[in-house]
Design an enzyme around this catalytic site. Sequence first.
Site, mmCIF file in Angstrom:
data_model
loop_
_atom_site.group_PDB
_atom_site.id
_atom_site.type_symbol
_atom_site.label_atom_id
_atom_site.label_comp_id
_atom_site.label_asym_id
_atom_site.label_seq_id
_atom_site.Cartn_x
_atom_site.Cartn_y
_atom_site.Cartn_z
ATOM 1 N N HIS A 205 -11.300 -12.150 -0.935
ATOM 2 C CA HIS A 205 -9.949 -11.723 -1.306
ATOM 3 C C HIS A 205 -8.845 -12.401 -0.495
ATOM 4 O O HIS A 205 -7.669 -12.203 -0.761
ATOM 5 C CB HIS A 205 -9.807 -10.210 -1.151
HETATM 6 C C1 UD1 Z 1 -4.465 -6.472 2.328
HETATM 7 C C2 UD1 Z 1 -4.251 -6.979 3.761
HETATM 8 C C3 UD1 Z 1 -5.511 -7.689 4.237
HETATM 9 C C4 UD1 Z 1 -6.739 -6.826 4.062
HETATM 10 C C5 UD1 Z 1 -6.818 -6.398 2.602
HETATM 11 C C6 UD1 Z 1 -8.008 -5.536 2.318
HETATM 12 C C7 UD1 Z 1 -1.975 -7.702 4.325
HETATM 13 C C8 UD1 Z 1 -1.094 -8.871 4.535
HETATM 14 N N1 UD1 Z 1 -3.185 -7.964 3.799
HETATM 15 O O1 UD1 Z 1 -4.623 -7.604 1.496
HETATM 16 O O2 UD1 Z 1 -5.378 -7.982 5.599
HETATM 17 O O3 UD1 Z 1 -7.884 -7.556 4.394
HETATM 18 O O4 UD1 Z 1 -5.617 -5.674 2.293
HETATM 19 O O5 UD1 Z 1 -8.131 -5.292 0.976
HETATM 20 O O6 UD1 Z 1 -1.565 -6.604 4.613
HETATM 21 N N2 UD1 Z 1 -3.602 -4.510 -5.605
HETATM 22 C C9 UD1 Z 1 -3.956 -3.614 -6.579
HETATM 23 N N3 UD1 Z 1 -4.258 -2.347 -6.198
HETATM 24 C C10 UD1 Z 1 -4.195 -1.934 -4.896
HETATM 25 C C11 UD1 Z 1 -3.813 -2.854 -3.919
HETATM 26 C C12 UD1 Z 1 -3.528 -4.138 -4.285
HETATM 27 O O7 UD1 Z 1 -4.022 -3.952 -7.748
HETATM 28 O O8 UD1 Z 1 -4.507 -0.756 -4.624
HETATM 29 C C13 UD1 Z 1 -3.315 -5.914 -5.993
HETATM 30 C C14 UD1 Z 1 -1.871 -6.166 -6.324
HETATM 31 O O9 UD1 Z 1 -1.830 -7.089 -7.337
HETATM 32 C C15 UD1 Z 1 -1.341 -6.772 -5.057
HETATM 33 C C16 UD1 Z 1 -2.553 -7.552 -4.551
HETATM 34 O O10 UD1 Z 1 -3.675 -6.767 -4.921
HETATM 35 O O11 UD1 Z 1 -0.232 -7.574 -5.279
HETATM 36 C C17 UD1 Z 1 -2.559 -7.786 -3.071
HETATM 37 O O12 UD1 Z 1 -2.395 -6.551 -2.352
HETATM 38 P P1 UD1 Z 1 -1.770 -6.555 -0.888
HETATM 39 O O13 UD1 Z 1 -1.718 -5.186 -0.372
HETATM 40 O O14 UD1 Z 1 -0.509 -7.350 -0.904
HETATM 41 O O15 UD1 Z 1 -2.788 -7.442 -0.068
HETATM 42 P P2 UD1 Z 1 -4.390 -7.511 -0.065
HETATM 43 O O16 UD1 Z 1 -4.796 -8.807 -0.639
HETATM 44 O O17 UD1 Z 1 -5.007 -6.286 -0.621
#
Ligand code: UD1
Length: 363
Positions: A205
């Site tokens: 991821h």
């Molecule tokens: C975040 C953390 C990362 C951690 C990871 C675990 C930061 C910068 N990154 O990354 O360190 O390893 O979490 O998973 O804080 N999304 C959903 N549903 C959710 C959450 C996210 O659909 O419940 C999707 C959305 O499209 C979102 C994307 O995932 O834009 C990324 O989510 P985000 O919280 O920005 O970062 P992660 O890649 O999850």
Amino acid sequence: MKIINVVGARPNFMKIAPIIREMQKYPQMETLLVHTGQHYDIEMSEAFFDDLGIPEPDINLEVGSGSHAEQTAHVMLKFEKVLLQEKPDLVLVVGDINSTIACTLTAVKLGIKVAHVEAGLRSLDRTMPEEINRILTDAISDFLFTTCRDANENLLREGISPEKTFFVGNVMIDTLMRNKEKAERSDILNRLEMDDTDYALLTLHRPSNVDNCENFGKILDALDTIRKQIKIIYPVHPRTRKRIREFSLEEKVEAMPGLKLIKPLSYRDFLKLMLKAKLVMTDSGGMQEETTALGIPCLTLRENTERPITVNEGTNYLVGRDKNKILKYVDDILTNKGKRGKTPELWDGRTAERIIKIIAKNI
Ligand code: UD1
């Protein structure tokens, strides 16, 4: 003593669970749990609260997704209101996500002390969003709890006073030990209709792997060869699911029998898959530690790691995205079971106990 514990995203939940449990043993500690809402899908959040016995958050800031600036700013604006109302003596944050730095910065500016659990880890790669979050959080926190001695050295090198740093071990392993037996009883293998345990477990991821089409493609090429040797189970993170669609990689992935894409799993189901896997391939930070604690071979599909102890002492190999390198290690592990590691110092299931003792004494 009023303490606000903060969680935001999936890897935070296994870290906060033992801390909350331990705080409950101290009658003088009044605790509140704030969920920033950075992760909000049931599979990415709620499922973990049930599985790990974490109490319902007292406050959910419901910030959701957005750009880094948006997400960080939204957490700060909403968390400041909570702090002004609740006036805690301490804010405790874990890990390295955007919610970690956002809540730390907000608290420190209001003169509230911050404890950072999992301090001092450094990948030395500043293109990684988490590295910026780690450096900044550590620079302004009051209590820095580390998982390994090299983290203390990193902090010292950055000019952080050794009086603030405490080598306590790894809370993630507290949770792992507590849940191992229960995980053994999970029926996930039946639910996935797997009749043997000849499989590799995969997660991906990191933006550096999945947000760049070329890099993602390189990894898929390696997986296309590996899946002919061993079945691969792949619980897909929502971020990665989105990229597969955007980069039109669905067809490519579907044309790879042996690579089984599934939804993100609960903690215990996932742990069961990890326990039985012949091999783990990942770009996650936590899984490098969990596989080391369990003695399971792990290939880290990244160019660097903030957890070198898992490579030097544990069962982790840093292989990047180089296909030949990945295939060489997969071969070695499948034939010779890979290197034998040892469990790092103080990864003994009692880290939360040590942390809370220090907090009780110093606040
Ligand atoms: C975040 C953390 C990362 C951690 C990871 C675990 C930061 C910068 N990154 O990354 O360190 O390893 O979490 O998973 O804080 N999304 C959903 N549903 C959710 C959450 C996210 O659909 O419940 C999707 C959305 O499209 C979102 C994307 O995932 O834009 C990324 O989510 P985000 O919280 O920005 O970062 P992660 O890649 O999850």
